[in-house]
Write an enzyme that holds these catalytic residues in place. Structure first.
Site, PDB file in Angstrom:
ATOM      1  N   SER A 129       0.922  -1.092   0.003  1.00 45.08           N
ATOM      2  CA  SER A 129       0.013  -0.164  -0.124  1.00 45.08           C
ATOM      3  C   SER A 129       1.137   1.026   0.009  1.00 45.08           C
ATOM      4  CB  SER A 129      -0.774   0.029   1.201  1.00 45.08           C
ATOM      5  OG  SER A 129      -1.587   1.216   1.385  1.00 45.08           O
ATOM      6  N   TYR A 142      -1.686  -1.011   9.847  1.00 37.34           N
ATOM      7  CA  TYR A 142      -1.918  -1.510   8.571  1.00 37.34           C
ATOM      8  C   TYR A 142      -0.715  -0.837   7.755  1.00 37.34           C
ATOM      9  CZ  TYR A 142      -3.875  -1.358   3.582  1.00 37.34           C
ATOM     10  OH  TYR A 142      -4.014  -1.525   2.263  1.00 37.34           O
TER      11      TYR A 142
HETATM   12  N1  NAP Z   1      -8.395  -0.565  -2.043  1.00 35.48           N
HETATM   13  C1  NAP Z   1      -7.484   0.132  -1.960  1.00 35.48           C
HETATM   14  O1  NAP Z   1      -7.665   1.498  -1.903  1.00 35.48           O
HETATM   15  C2  NAP Z   1      -6.178  -0.537  -1.574  1.00 35.48           C
HETATM   16  C3  NAP Z   1      -4.993   0.469  -1.251  1.00 35.48           C
HETATM   17  C4  NAP Z   1      -3.771  -0.116  -1.024  1.00 35.48           C
HETATM   18  C5  NAP Z   1      -3.679  -1.159  -0.924  1.00 35.48           C
HETATM   19  N2  NAP Z   1      -4.612  -2.139  -0.980  1.00 35.48           N
HETATM   20  C6  NAP Z   1      -4.524  -3.646  -0.831  1.00 35.48           C
HETATM   21  O2  NAP Z   1      -4.811  -4.176  -2.000  1.00 35.48           O
HETATM   22  C7  NAP Z   1      -5.120  -5.604  -1.542  1.00 35.48           C
HETATM   23  C8  NAP Z   1      -6.759  -5.794  -2.154  1.00 35.48           C
HETATM   24  O3  NAP Z   1      -7.432  -4.809  -1.724  1.00 35.48           O
HETATM   25  P1  NAP Z   1      -8.791  -4.714  -2.149  1.00 35.48           P
HETATM   26  O4  NAP Z   1      -9.247  -3.286  -2.043  1.00 35.48           O
HETATM   27  O5  NAP Z   1      -9.212  -5.222  -3.247  1.00 35.48           O
HETATM   28  O6  NAP Z   1      -9.752  -5.353  -1.097  1.00 35.48           O
HETATM   29  P2  NAP Z   1     -11.270  -5.890  -1.029  1.00 35.48           P
HETATM   30  O7  NAP Z   1     -12.016  -5.728  -1.971  1.00 35.48           O
HETATM   31  O8  NAP Z   1     -11.628  -6.016   0.577  1.00 35.48           O
HETATM   32  O9  NAP Z   1     -10.786  -7.613  -1.296  1.00 35.48           O
HETATM   33  C9  NAP Z   1     -10.029  -8.502  -0.378  1.00 35.48           C
HETATM   34  C10 NAP Z   1      -9.807  -9.689  -0.844  1.00 35.48           C
HETATM   35  O10 NAP Z   1      -9.058 -10.239   0.224  1.00 35.48           O
HETATM   36  C11 NAP Z   1      -9.825 -11.627   0.495  1.00 35.48           C
HETATM   37  N3  NAP Z   1      -9.589 -11.980   2.218  1.00 35.48           N
HETATM   38  C12 NAP Z   1      -9.941 -10.976   3.311  1.00 35.48           C
HETATM   39  N4  NAP Z   1      -9.465 -11.349   4.444  1.00 35.48           N
HETATM   40  C13 NAP Z   1      -8.785 -12.540   4.124  1.00 35.48           C
HETATM   41  C14 NAP Z   1      -8.309 -13.669   4.811  1.00 35.48           C
HETATM   42  N5  NAP Z   1      -8.278 -13.499   6.455  1.00 35.48           N
HETATM   43  N6  NAP Z   1      -7.604 -14.585   4.156  1.00 35.48           N
HETATM   44  C15 NAP Z   1      -7.850 -14.581   3.110  1.00 35.48           C
HETATM   45  N7  NAP Z   1      -8.308 -14.007   2.144  1.00 35.48           N
HETATM   46  C16 NAP Z   1      -8.993 -12.713   2.840  1.00 35.48           C
HETATM   47  C17 NAP Z   1     -11.261 -11.535   0.374  1.00 35.48           C
HETATM   48  O11 NAP Z   1     -11.741 -12.699   0.054  1.00 35.48           O
HETATM   49  P3  NAP Z   1     -12.792 -13.332   0.850  1.00 35.48           P
HETATM   50  O12 NAP Z   1     -13.716 -12.551   1.531  1.00 35.48           O
HETATM   51  O13 NAP Z   1     -13.636 -14.335  -0.278  1.00 35.48           O
HETATM   52  O14 NAP Z   1     -12.176 -14.493   1.642  1.00 35.48           O
HETATM   53  C18 NAP Z   1     -11.275 -10.545  -0.825  1.00 35.48           C
HETATM   54  O15 NAP Z   1     -11.145 -11.364  -2.003  1.00 35.48           O
HETATM   55  C19 NAP Z   1      -5.085  -5.712  -0.104  1.00 35.48           C
HETATM   56  O16 NAP Z   1      -3.868  -6.318   0.404  1.00 35.48           O
HETATM   57  C20 NAP Z   1      -5.190  -4.387   0.403  1.00 35.48           C
HETATM   58  O17 NAP Z   1      -4.779  -3.794   1.626  1.00 35.48           O
HETATM   59  C21 NAP Z   1      -5.856  -1.839  -1.568  1.00 35.48           C
END
Ligand code: NAP
Length: 267
Positions: A129, A142
Site C-alpha cells: 500500500s 496497517y
Molecule cells: N482498495 C484500496 O484502496 C487499497 C489501497 C492500497 C492497498 N490495497 C491492498 O490491496 C489488496 C486488495 O485490496 P482490495 O481493495 O481489492 O480489497 P477487498 O475488495 O476488500 O478484497 C479483499 C480480498 O481479500 C480476501 N480476504 C480478506 N480477508 C482474508 C483472509 N483473512 N484470508 C484470506 N483472504 C482474505 C477477500 O476474499 P474472501 O472474503 O472471499 O475471503 C477478498 O477477495 C489488499 O492487500 C489491500 O490492503 C488496497
C-alpha cells in the site's frame, strides 16, 4: 505451456481483476477465498479454480499451498484493512492483522518457492500500500504490516533473482474497491482521538470512493508478472509518480504534514 498463477483474495477488488486478466490471457488461475463454495456468481470467473484460504489461520495457509500444487506465479493480494490509534489497538487485532497481511503471505510464499526455484521460473507479487511509503495517523498497524511485507519482498528478491524467481512489491494508492466498508476499526467511544479519527476516516473513505478502478492496479500487476526482469517496486493510483517524486525532493516532516492535512488533520 500455460503458467499457473495463484491469486489470493480473488473474489473482490484488485484480486478479482488480476484473476480475470490472467484468465483472459490464458494463464491457469487458482483464486482463493475464505469461502470458495459461496463465491457469488458475478464474482466467479469462468475457468478460475477456487481454493480455500484464510490467511489468519496458519493451517489453512498450509492446506492451500498443498492443494495448489506447482505454482509459477503468486500474487499475495488478500488483506485486511485496519484502523485505530496506537494506544487503543487491541493486541489480538494487531496479531490477526500481521498474521493475515504479513505472516500468512510469507508462509504461503515459502511453501511455493522451492518449486519455483527448482523449475527456474517464478514471479512473486506482494500487494502493499502507498500508506507504507506515506504513513498516516490511525493506520499504524496497517502501515507497519505493509512496510513489513515490502521488507520481506525486497530482501527475498536479492536471494531469488539468480534462480529466475523475481519478487516485486506493488503499492496501490486509493482504489475504488469498497475496501473501506470492510475495514476493521478500533477506537473507544469516549476516546480522546475520536474527533480526529472520524475526520481522517471520512477523508480516507472519500479518497477511496474517488480512487482509480482496480483494473488499473491489475494491469500493473500483470505487467510486472510478464516483464523479463520485473522491477522491485511499482506504485499506482493517488498520482503516484508525482507524489513519489516530491517525497524524494522534500524533507520528510513536510511530506508527513501534507499527508495529515490531506486527511483533515492539522499537525
Ligand atoms: N482498495 C484500496 O484502496 C487499497 C489501497 C492500497 C492497498 N490495497 C491492498 O490491496 C489488496 C486488495 O485490496 P482490495 O481493495 O481489492 O480489497 P477487498 O475488495 O476488500 O478484497 C479483499 C480480498 O481479500 C480476501 N480476504 C480478506 N480477508 C482474508 C483472509 N483473512 N484470508 C484470506 N483472504 C482474505 C477477500 O476474499 P474472501 O472474503 O472471499 O475471503 C477478498 O477477495 C489488499 O492487500 C489491500 O490492503 C488496497
Amino acid at each position: 505451456m500455460s503458467r499457473t498463477a495463484l491469486v489470493t483474495g480473488a473474489t473482490s477488488g484488485i484480486g478479482l481483476e488480476v484473476a480475470r486478466l490472467l484468465a483472459a490471457k490464458g494463464y491457469r488461475v487458482l483464486g482463493t477465498s475464505r469461502n470458495p463454495d459461496t463465491v457469488a456468481a458475478d464474482r466467479r470467473i469462468p475457468g478460475v479454480e477456487y481454493l480455500a484460504l484464510d490467511l489468519a489461520d496458519r493451517d489453512s495457509v498450509a492446506r492451500c499451498a498443498e492443494a495448489a500444487g506447482a505454482v509459477d506465479i503468486v500474487v499475495n493480494n488478500a488483506g485486511e484493512s485496519q484502523s485505530g490509534p496506537l494506544e487503543e489497538l487491541p493486541a489480538e487485532a494487531v496479531d490477526r492483522l500481521f498474521q493475515t497481511n504479513v505472516f500468512g503471505a510469507v508462509q504461503l510464499t515459502q511453501r511455493l518457492l522451492p518449486g519455483m526455484r527448482a523449475r527456474g521460473y517464478g514471479r512473486v507479487v506482494m500487494v502493499g500500500s502507498m500508506l507504507a511509503s506515506f504513513p498516516l495517523a490511525y493506520r499504524g498497524s496497517y502501515v507497519a504490516a505493509k512496510a513489513a511485507l515490502k521488507g520481506f519482498a525486497s530482501a527475498a528478491r536479492q536471494e531469488l533473482s539468480p534462480f529466475g524467481v523475481w519478487v516485486s512489491t506493488v503499492e496501490p494508492g486509493s482504489i475504488a474497491t469498497g475496501i473501506g466498508e470492510r475495514r476493521t476499526s478500533y477506537v473507544a467511544d469516549g476516546s480522546v482521538y475520536r474527533r480526529d479519527f472520524d475526520t481522517m476516516i471520512e477523508r480516507l473513505d472519500a479518497n477511496e470512493r474517488s480512487g482509480i478502478p482496480p483494473r488499473r492496479v491489475a494491469e500493473v500487476i500483470v505487467s510486472a508478472i510478464e516483464a523479463d526482469k520485473p522491477r522491485e517496486f511499482y506504485a499506482v493510483g493517488s498520482n503516484a509518480p508525482v507524489v513519489f517524486l516530491l517525497k524524494r525532493l522534500l524533507p520528510v516532516e513536510f511530506v508527513s504534514t501534507a499527508i495529515a492535512r490531506r486527511h483533515g488533520l492539522t499537525r
